[in-house]
Write an enzyme that holds these catalytic residues in place. Structure first.
Site, short mmCIF file in Angstrom:
data_model
loop_
_atom_site.label_atom_id
_atom_site.label_comp_id
_atom_site.label_asym_id
_atom_site.label_seq_id
_atom_site.Cartn_x
_atom_site.Cartn_y
_atom_site.Cartn_z
CB ILE B 43 32.59 59.81 26.25
CG1 ILE B 43 32.71 58.29 26.19
CG2 ILE B 43 33.35 60.34 27.45
CD1 ILE B 43 34.06 57.80 25.79
CB CYS B 44 31.00 64.67 24.42
SG CYS B 44 32.63 64.42 23.71
N GLY B 45 28.41 63.44 25.69
CA GLY B 45 27.03 63.64 26.13
C GLY B 45 26.88 63.38 27.62
CG LEU B 48 29.11 68.29 27.56
CD1 LEU B 48 28.81 68.78 26.15
CD2 LEU B 48 29.99 69.30 28.29
#
Lengths: 177, 156
Positions: B43-45, B48
């Site tokens: 999810i962070c990938g 960002l």
């Protein structure tokens, strides 16, 4: 819940029954592998739901991680100029591992597009602007990755595997209204 | 979470293996701070990578974006190269999570930052914030709307 902005309109690329109760809009990136998976399963779902579904595709290229995504999106828009958006959309997703410009031109030949017109349109600023507008509208609509789906104008945040998506849509079709 | 209207705590953290970034370096510009749990997580990938596509929109509003997690500077370096990120990722690594604690966004059970967005104005005052459920990528519509409101409030 995030709302599709602008709502479906006549500049959208649509497929299916324009009077359908279910309107499914995808924001997608031609070079994104998840969108490639979505492409195949949406074909199935379109067949299964038939006249109950109107499907639309909007561009959301993530150019930094997918360097060919914008050109592929422009190629599909250029095909639209020649009245063959969906043919090009399909051939691009079916060959999404090879999307350099010369491959895109070959696919354009395969679907019977005029080569010179296609080559000129790949550099057409208005088509790039169209792709960028889709992207920006996607951001405003709450698109947070690809593919993102909107069902009847509302963002769909649940899993979009074939069975999950199909049963969600069937429930909507069958609910009293 | 920090209250709207408070001065954001200063920091001076590694943004690359040999370069640090301070909040005071960014005075005169708005600052979007994205606290996130972890490099490499799915999810962070996505979150960002999405923001990476939006830097031109942020710059139009005179806003700089920075990401902050507890990952080390070398981890950030590898992640950033892999995803071709064009904005700094700061390492809240030693003492671990101390900045996240100062910004009231530390998840002590997980030992990670929560998924939180802050927008600071040109003087480093918190003007907007958003706490996202940990498993949900918040997108960028909230950020754009907040930046536009800040611009409109100033001209009115």
């Amino acid at each position: 819940m995030s709302k599709l902005t602008p709502a479906l309109n006549k500049s959208d690329h649509v497929q299916g029954n324009k009077e359908a109760y279910i309107v499914l809009v995808e924001y997608g990136d031609y070079q994104c592998p998840h969108c490639g998976q979505a492409y195949s399963l949406l074909k199935k779902i379109q067949n299964q739901l038939g006249n109950n579904l109107l499907f639309a595709f909007r561009n959301f290229p993530l150019a930094q991680i997918h360097p060919n995504a914008i050109m592929a999106a422009i190629a599909a828009e250029a095909a639209d100029v020649q009245g063959k958006f969906w043919e090009m959309h399909d051939v691009i997703f079916e060959n999404q591992k090879k999307l350099d410009t010369s491959s895109l031109l070959t696919y354009a030949d395969d679907v019977g597009l005029n080569r010179n017109k296609m080559e000129a349109d790949l550099n057409e600023p208005e088509l790039l602007a169209r792709v960028s507008r889709d992207f920006e509208n996607g951001i405003r609509s709450g698109v947070n990755g690809t593919p993102s789906f909107f069902i009847n104008g509302l963002k769909y945040n649940d899993p979009w595997g074939h069975d999950e998506l199909l049963s969600h849509l069937e429930k909507l079709i069958n609910q009293p209204r | 979470m920090l209250q709207i209207g408070t001065q954001a705590p200063e920091f001076n953290l590694f943004a690359s293996p040999n370069q640090k970034v301070s909040l005071s370096d960014l005075r005169g510009r708005k600052v979007i701070i994205a606290f996130y749990p972890a490099d490499w997580s799915p999810i962070c990938g996505d979150q960002l990578s999405l923001y990476n596509e939006m830097l031109s929109y942020f710059r139009k509003e005179n806003a700089e974006l920075i990401g902050i997690s507890v990952d080390s500077k070398w981890c950030h370096f590898a992640f950033s190269q892999d995803r071709k990120l064009h904005f700094p990722l700061l390492s809240d690594f030693e003492p671990k999570g101390s900045l996240a604690k100062a910004y009231e966004v530390y998840d002590a059970d997980e030992g990670e930052c929560k998924r939180v967005l802050y927008i600071l104005d040109e003087s480093g005052i918190v003007r907007w914030s958003y706490l996202s459920p940990i498993g949900i990528n918040p997108g960028a519509d909230g950020i754009l709307t907040a930046l536009e409101e800040m611009r409109n409030n100033k001209t009115n």
